[in-house]
Scaffold this motif. Structure first.
Motif, PDB file in Angstrom:
ATOM      1  N   ARG A  55      43.037  39.256  60.075  1.00 35.03           N
ATOM      2  CA  ARG A  55      42.067  38.983  61.136  1.00 35.03           C
ATOM      3  C   ARG A  55      41.465  37.584  61.003  1.00 35.03           C
ATOM      4  NH1 ARG A  55      37.991  42.987  60.723  1.00 35.03           N
ATOM      5  NH2 ARG A  55      36.336  41.484  60.570  1.00 35.03           N
ATOM      6  N   HIS A  56      41.459  37.067  59.785  1.00 39.09           N
ATOM      7  CA  HIS A  56      40.931  35.720  59.554  1.00 39.09           C
ATOM      8  C   HIS A  56      42.038  34.667  59.454  1.00 39.09           C
ATOM      9  CE1 HIS A  56      36.700  36.731  59.141  1.00 39.09           C
ATOM     10  NE2 HIS A  56      37.116  37.867  58.616  1.00 39.09           N
ATOM     11  N   GLY A  57      43.277  35.070  59.770  1.00 35.45           N
ATOM     12  CA  GLY A  57      44.387  34.118  59.792  1.00 35.45           C
ATOM     13  C   GLY A  57      44.806  33.614  58.426  1.00 35.45           C
ATOM     14  N   LEU A  58      44.570  34.398  57.365  1.00 35.47           N
ATOM     15  CA  LEU A  58      44.918  33.958  56.017  1.00 35.47           C
ATOM     16  C   LEU A  58      46.384  34.250  55.704  1.00 35.47           C
ATOM     17  CD1 LEU A  58      41.751  35.120  54.059  1.00 35.47           C
ATOM     18  CD2 LEU A  58      42.323  32.806  54.819  1.00 35.47           C
ATOM     19  N   ALA A  59      47.048  33.288  55.088  1.00 40.33           N
ATOM     20  CA  ALA A  59      48.434  33.415  54.641  1.00 40.33           C
ATOM     21  C   ALA A  59      48.528  32.753  53.274  1.00 40.33           C
ATOM     22  CB  ALA A  59      49.377  32.738  55.628  1.00 40.33           C
ATOM     23  N   GLY A  60      49.534  33.125  52.497  1.00 35.50           N
ATOM     24  CA  GLY A  60      49.624  32.530  51.171  1.00 35.50           C
ATOM     25  C   GLY A  60      50.997  32.641  50.564  1.00 35.50           C
ATOM     26  N   THR A  61      51.226  31.791  49.563  1.00 38.87           N
ATOM     27  CA  THR A  61      52.438  31.793  48.759  1.00 38.87           C
ATOM     28  C   THR A  61      52.019  31.717  47.300  1.00 38.87           C
ATOM     29  OG1 THR A  61      53.675  30.645  50.478  1.00 38.87           O
ATOM     30  CG2 THR A  61      54.591  30.583  48.252  1.00 38.87           C
ATOM     31  N   LYS A  62      52.673  32.519  46.461  1.00 40.06           N
ATOM     32  CA  LYS A  62      52.383  32.525  45.021  1.00 40.06           C
ATOM     33  C   LYS A  62      53.700  32.463  44.272  1.00 40.06           C
ATOM     34  CE  LYS A  62      49.039  35.052  43.487  1.00 40.06           C
ATOM     35  NZ  LYS A  62      48.065  35.938  42.814  1.00 40.06           N
ATOM     36  N   VAL A  63      53.723  31.681  43.185  1.00 42.50           N
ATOM     37  CA  VAL A  63      54.908  31.560  42.345  1.00 42.50           C
ATOM     38  C   VAL A  63      54.516  31.913  40.917  1.00 42.50           C
ATOM     39  CG1 VAL A  63      56.689  30.006  41.462  1.00 42.50           C
ATOM     40  CG2 VAL A  63      55.886  29.764  43.821  1.00 42.50           C
ATOM     41  N   LEU A  64      55.303  32.787  40.274  1.00 48.03           N
ATOM     42  CA  LEU A  64      55.087  33.182  38.893  1.00 48.03           C
ATOM     43  C   LEU A  64      56.311  32.831  38.072  1.00 48.03           C
ATOM     44  CD1 LEU A  64      53.319  35.240  40.675  1.00 48.03           C
ATOM     45  CD2 LEU A  64      53.259  36.573  38.600  1.00 48.03           C
ATOM     46  N   ALA A  65      56.101  32.190  36.925  1.00 52.45           N
ATOM     47  CA  ALA A  65      57.206  31.848  36.030  1.00 52.45           C
ATOM     48  C   ALA A  65      56.682  31.657  34.615  1.00 52.45           C
ATOM     49  CB  ALA A  65      57.905  30.574  36.489  1.00 52.45           C
ATOM     50  N   ASP A  66      57.274  32.381  33.675  1.00 55.11           N
ATOM     51  CA  ASP A  66      56.999  32.200  32.249  1.00 55.11           C
ATOM     52  C   ASP A  66      55.514  32.201  31.906  1.00 55.11           C
ATOM     53  OD1 ASP A  66      59.748  32.026  31.779  1.00 55.11           O
ATOM     54  OD2 ASP A  66      59.755  29.884  32.226  1.00 55.11           O
ATOM     55  N   GLY A  67      54.766  33.150  32.440  1.00 57.48           N
ATOM     56  CA  GLY A  67      53.355  33.272  32.104  1.00 57.48           C
ATOM     57  C   GLY A  67      52.438  32.331  32.856  1.00 57.48           C
ATOM     58  N   ARG A  68      52.964  31.606  33.826  1.00 62.82           N
ATOM     59  CA  ARG A  68      52.161  30.689  34.645  1.00 62.82           C
ATOM     60  C   ARG A  68      52.262  31.107  36.109  1.00 62.82           C
ATOM     61  NH1 ARG A  68      49.275  26.934  31.816  1.00 62.82           N
ATOM     62  NH2 ARG A  68      50.311  26.413  29.877  1.00 62.82           N
ATOM     63  N   PHE A  69      51.181  30.874  36.859  1.00 60.04           N
ATOM     64  CA  PHE A  69      51.192  31.146  38.288  1.00 60.04           C
ATOM     65  C   PHE A  69      50.599  29.952  39.025  1.00 60.04           C
ATOM     66  CE2 PHE A  69      46.812  32.099  37.421  1.00 60.04           C
ATOM     67  CZ  PHE A  69      46.140  31.754  38.580  1.00 60.04           C
ATOM     68  N   ALA A  70      50.959  29.839  40.298  1.00 56.66           N
ATOM     69  CA  ALA A  70      50.350  28.849  41.197  1.00 56.66           C
ATOM     70  C   ALA A  70      50.371  29.458  42.586  1.00 56.66           C
ATOM     71  CB  ALA A  70      51.135  27.547  41.182  1.00 56.66           C
ATOM     72  N   PHE A  71      49.314  29.227  43.338  1.00 60.30           N
ATOM     73  CA  PHE A  71      49.297  29.732  44.709  1.00 60.30           C
ATOM     74  C   PHE A  71      48.616  28.736  45.625  1.00 60.30           C
ATOM     75  CE2 PHE A  71      44.984  30.865  43.689  1.00 60.30           C
ATOM     76  CZ  PHE A  71      44.314  30.775  44.898  1.00 60.30           C
ATOM     77  N   THR A  72      48.977  28.815  46.895  1.00 61.98           N
ATOM     78  CA  THR A  72      48.278  28.088  47.952  1.00 61.98           C
ATOM     79  C   THR A  72      48.049  29.068  49.084  1.00 61.98           C
ATOM     80  OG1 THR A  72      50.343  27.364  48.968  1.00 61.98           O
ATOM     81  CG2 THR A  72      49.298  25.835  47.425  1.00 61.98           C
ATOM     82  N   SER A  73      46.972  28.875  49.796  1.00 62.09           N
ATOM     83  CA  SER A  73      46.716  29.721  50.957  1.00 62.09           C
ATOM     84  C   SER A  73      46.195  28.866  52.101  1.00 62.09           C
ATOM     85  CB  SER A  73      45.740  30.851  50.622  1.00 62.09           C
ATOM     86  OG  SER A  73      44.524  30.344  50.158  1.00 62.09           O
ATOM     87  N   THR A  74      46.464  29.357  53.304  1.00 65.82           N
ATOM     88  CA  THR A  74      46.015  28.670  54.512  1.00 65.82           C
ATOM     89  C   THR A  74      45.192  29.632  55.356  1.00 65.82           C
ATOM     90  OG1 THR A  74      48.018  29.292  55.716  1.00 65.82           O
ATOM     91  CG2 THR A  74      48.042  27.157  54.579  1.00 65.82           C
ATOM     92  N   ARG A  75      44.389  29.054  56.211  1.00 67.94           N
ATOM     93  CA  ARG A  75      43.635  29.834  57.193  1.00 67.94           C
ATOM     94  C   ARG A  75      43.931  29.215  58.547  1.00 67.94           C
ATOM     95  NH1 ARG A  75      37.233  31.490  57.279  1.00 67.94           N
ATOM     96  NH2 ARG A  75      37.402  32.714  59.181  1.00 67.94           N
ATOM     97  N   ASN A  76      44.549  30.014  59.409  1.00 65.93           N
ATOM     98  CA  ASN A  76      44.976  29.522  60.726  1.00 65.93           C
ATOM     99  C   ASN A  76      45.811  28.249  60.611  1.00 65.93           C
ATOM    100  OD1 ASN A  76      43.657  31.657  62.083  1.00 65.93           O
ATOM    101  ND2 ASN A  76      41.719  30.556  61.910  1.00 65.93           N
ATOM    102  N   GLY A  77      46.686  28.217  59.596  1.00 63.53           N
ATOM    103  CA  GLY A  77      47.613  27.112  59.434  1.00 63.53           C
ATOM    104  C   GLY A  77      47.084  25.902  58.690  1.00 63.53           C
ATOM    105  N   ALA A  78      45.797  25.870  58.351  1.00 65.16           N
ATOM    106  CA  ALA A  78      45.216  24.735  57.619  1.00 65.16           C
ATOM    107  C   ALA A  78      44.926  25.143  56.176  1.00 65.16           C
ATOM    108  CB  ALA A  78      43.926  24.284  58.302  1.00 65.16           C
ATOM    109  N   PHE A  79      44.952  24.174  55.273  1.00 56.22           N
ATOM    110  CA  PHE A  79      44.687  24.459  53.866  1.00 56.22           C
ATOM    111  C   PHE A  79      43.395  25.259  53.724  1.00 56.22           C
ATOM    112  CE2 PHE A  79      42.518  23.493  49.899  1.00 56.22           C
ATOM    113  CZ  PHE A  79      43.490  23.869  48.979  1.00 56.22           C
ATOM    114  N   TRP A  80      43.426  26.292  52.865  1.00 55.41           N
ATOM    115  CA  TRP A  80      42.250  27.119  52.610  1.00 55.41           C
ATOM    116  C   TRP A  80      41.874  27.087  51.133  1.00 55.41           C
ATOM    117  CZ3 TRP A  80      38.240  29.131  54.864  1.00 55.41           C
ATOM    118  CH2 TRP A  80      37.552  30.187  54.283  1.00 55.41           C
TER     119      TRP A  80
END
Length: 143
Positions: A55-80
C-alpha cells in the motif's frame, strides 16, 4: 594414562553430535544464500499502527552470501533505504546485524526473525513482547 573405552566412545559421540549440529545450522543458512525480491510485507510501529508495504509502494532486493547481507528498498520507485552487515542463525532463526544503514538502528543494531523457507519463498517474522512487529515474504531471484 590411556582413556577408558567408554570415555573414548562418549567423547566421540559428543564430537559427532556437535559437528552434526554445526553442519545442520550451516546447511540451514546456506539454503538462504542468493538474491531475493520482496513480494509483500508489513510492520507495526511502537503505537501499534500497521503498515502494509504494498500500500505504501515499497519494494526491495536482498542478497545473502557467506554470512553477509545487503539490501536496497524503494518507495514508489525512488530510493527508500539500504543496509548491509552480517547474518547468522539456524534452520528456523535468522539474525541480521547491520554494519551500515541509511536509517537509525533499533534493538541495539540486531534484528532477529523466525523464518520458513518453502521452495523459493522465504518468509520472515520478527516478534517483540509476544507481538509480531514485522513480516516479510521474499522470492528467490538468483543463487
Amino acid at each position: 594414562m590411556p582413556m577408558p573405552p567408554i570415555l573414548r566412545l562418549m567423547t566421540m559421540t559428543l564430537l559427532c553430535a556437535a559437528a552434526t549440529a554445526t553442519a545442520s545450522a550451516a546447511t540451514g543458512l546456506a539454503r538462504l544464500q542468493g538474491a531475493w525480491q520482496l513480494q509483500s510485507g508489513e510492520s507495526v510501529d511502537g503505537d501499534g499502527v500497521r503498515t502494509d508495504y504494498a500500500r505504501h509502494g515499497l519494494a526491495g532486493t536482498k542478497v545473502l552470501a557467506d554470512g553477509r547481507f545487503a539490501f536496497t528498498s524503494t518507495r514508489n520507485g525512488a530510493f527508500w533505504a539500504a543496509g548491509s552487515g552480517t547474518y547468522e542463525g539456524d534452520a528456523t532463526r535468522y539474525l541480521e546485524r547491520p554494519l551500515m544503514a541509511s536509517y537509525p538502528l533499533e534493538n541495539g543494531g540486531s534484528y532477529e526473525f523466525r523464518y520458513t523457507l518453502e521452495g523459493d519463498t522465504w518468509t520472515l517474522e520478527r516478534w517483540e513482547g509476544g507481538r509480531r512487529v514485522e513480516r516479510e515474504v521474499w522470492t528467490r531471484v538468483g543463487r
